[in-house]
Scaffold this motif. Structure first.
Motif, PDB file in Angstrom:
ATOM      1  N   GLY A  68       0.848  -0.842   0.065  1.00 57.95           N
ATOM      2  CA  GLY A  68       0.179   0.107  -0.252  1.00 57.95           C
ATOM      3  C   GLY A  68       0.975   1.166  -0.358  1.00 57.95           C
ATOM      4  O   GLY A  68       1.612   1.277   0.110  1.00 57.95           O
ATOM      5  N   SER A  69       0.315   2.107   0.074  1.00 58.38           N
ATOM      6  CA  SER A  69       0.970   3.567  -0.144  1.00 58.38           C
ATOM      7  C   SER A  69       1.362   4.110   0.726  1.00 58.38           C
ATOM      8  O   SER A  69       3.027   4.284   0.655  1.00 58.38           O
ATOM      9  CB  SER A  69       0.184   4.341  -1.191  1.00 58.38           C
ATOM     10  OG  SER A  69      -1.140   5.086   0.268  1.00 58.38           O
ATOM     11  N   GLY A 114      -7.696  -6.585   2.393  1.00 53.33           N
ATOM     12  CA  GLY A 114      -8.068  -5.546   1.678  1.00 53.33           C
ATOM     13  C   GLY A 114      -8.139  -4.472   2.939  1.00 53.33           C
ATOM     14  O   GLY A 114      -8.096  -3.445   2.770  1.00 53.33           O
ATOM     15  N   ASP A 134      -7.219   0.724  -0.062  1.00 49.65           N
ATOM     16  CA  ASP A 134      -6.712   1.544  -0.492  1.00 49.65           C
ATOM     17  C   ASP A 134      -7.545   3.244   0.209  1.00 49.65           C
ATOM     18  O   ASP A 134      -7.616   3.657  -0.606  1.00 49.65           O
ATOM     19  CB  ASP A 134      -7.310   1.148  -1.764  1.00 49.65           C
ATOM     20  CG  ASP A 134      -8.523   0.597  -1.596  1.00 49.65           C
ATOM     21  OD1 ASP A 134      -9.146   0.944  -0.480  1.00 49.65           O
ATOM     22  OD2 ASP A 134      -9.123   0.465  -2.927  1.00 49.65           O
ATOM     23  N   SER A 135      -7.880   3.333   1.121  1.00 49.46           N
ATOM     24  CA  SER A 135      -8.762   4.207   1.737  1.00 49.46           C
ATOM     25  C   SER A 135      -7.682   5.521   1.773  1.00 49.46           C
ATOM     26  O   SER A 135      -6.352   5.361   1.540  1.00 49.46           O
ATOM     27  CB  SER A 135      -9.596   4.527   3.212  1.00 49.46           C
ATOM     28  OG  SER A 135     -10.194   3.488   2.400  1.00 49.46           O
ATOM     29  N   TYR A 136      -7.909   7.117   0.938  1.00 45.96           N
ATOM     30  CA  TYR A 136      -6.867   7.289   1.579  1.00 45.96           C
ATOM     31  C   TYR A 136      -7.339   9.160   1.911  1.00 45.96           C
ATOM     32  O   TYR A 136      -8.822   9.683   1.408  1.00 45.96           O
ATOM     33  CB  TYR A 136      -7.055   8.190  -0.438  1.00 45.96           C
ATOM     34  CG  TYR A 136      -6.174   9.866   0.052  1.00 45.96           C
ATOM     35  CD1 TYR A 136      -6.737  10.575  -0.384  1.00 45.96           C
ATOM     36  CD2 TYR A 136      -4.891   9.994   0.478  1.00 45.96           C
ATOM     37  CE1 TYR A 136      -6.180  11.737  -0.535  1.00 45.96           C
ATOM     38  CE2 TYR A 136      -3.685  11.086   0.436  1.00 45.96           C
ATOM     39  CZ  TYR A 136      -4.730  12.154   0.007  1.00 45.96           C
ATOM     40  OH  TYR A 136      -3.508  13.409   0.154  1.00 45.96           O
TER      41      TYR A 136
END
Length: 148
Positions: A68-69, A114, A134-136
């Motif tokens: 992930g980021s 996830g 993947d939440s931002y």
């Protein structure tokens, strides 16, 4: 970088009362790669400081590559993302993330589905939550650490 760290160390003695700057500086000088990591953390807007040391020194997590980021950014900087235990330890030393939240290391079984975990401090309490990996959110970052 050492001067910045020394000043911050002296300004925040309550975070590391059991440590002395000469001991910390010696360890930093023995680990120039870690000083470079701390410099990158400083350049990214972080304010690295010392909160103590881990006598058991956690081993690297090569079996869990970044997915992930936040994990990717932490790897680029050269830090590990804090565990919930480390995050709570940090919060026992002061009040952090009063208007933000921080991704923390997430167990593989949650990541595989996830999900991801994050913490924040509200109402004098540290909360741990979940969200999609993947939440931002613009006010969610991560807190990292390095072992020296």
């Amino acid at each position: 970088m050492l001067e910045i760290l020394k000043a911050r160390f002296q300004d925040n003695k309550n975070l590391h009362m059991e440590l002395s700057w000469p001991d910390v500086e010696k360890r930093l000088l023995e680990h120039p790669d870690s000083v470079d990591v701390l410099r990158r953390m400083e350049e990214s807007g972080g304010e690295p400081d010392t909160i103590g040391y881990d006598e058991k020194a956690l081993q690297g997590r090569a079996k869990n590559p970044p997915s992930g980021s936040a994990e990717r950014k932490a790897k680029e900087i050269g830090v590990l993302i804090m565990t919930e235990e480390l995050y709570r330890r940090l919060q026992s030393l002061g009040e952090f993330d009063l208007k933000t939240s921080s991704w923390i290391t997430t167990p593989d079984d949650i990541r595989d589905k996830g999900g991801a975990l994050f913490c924040e401090r509200r109402y004098g309490t540290v909360f741990t939550f979940h969200n999609g990996a993947d939440s931002y959110y613009s006010v969610r970052g991560f807190r990292g650490y390095t072992l020296i």
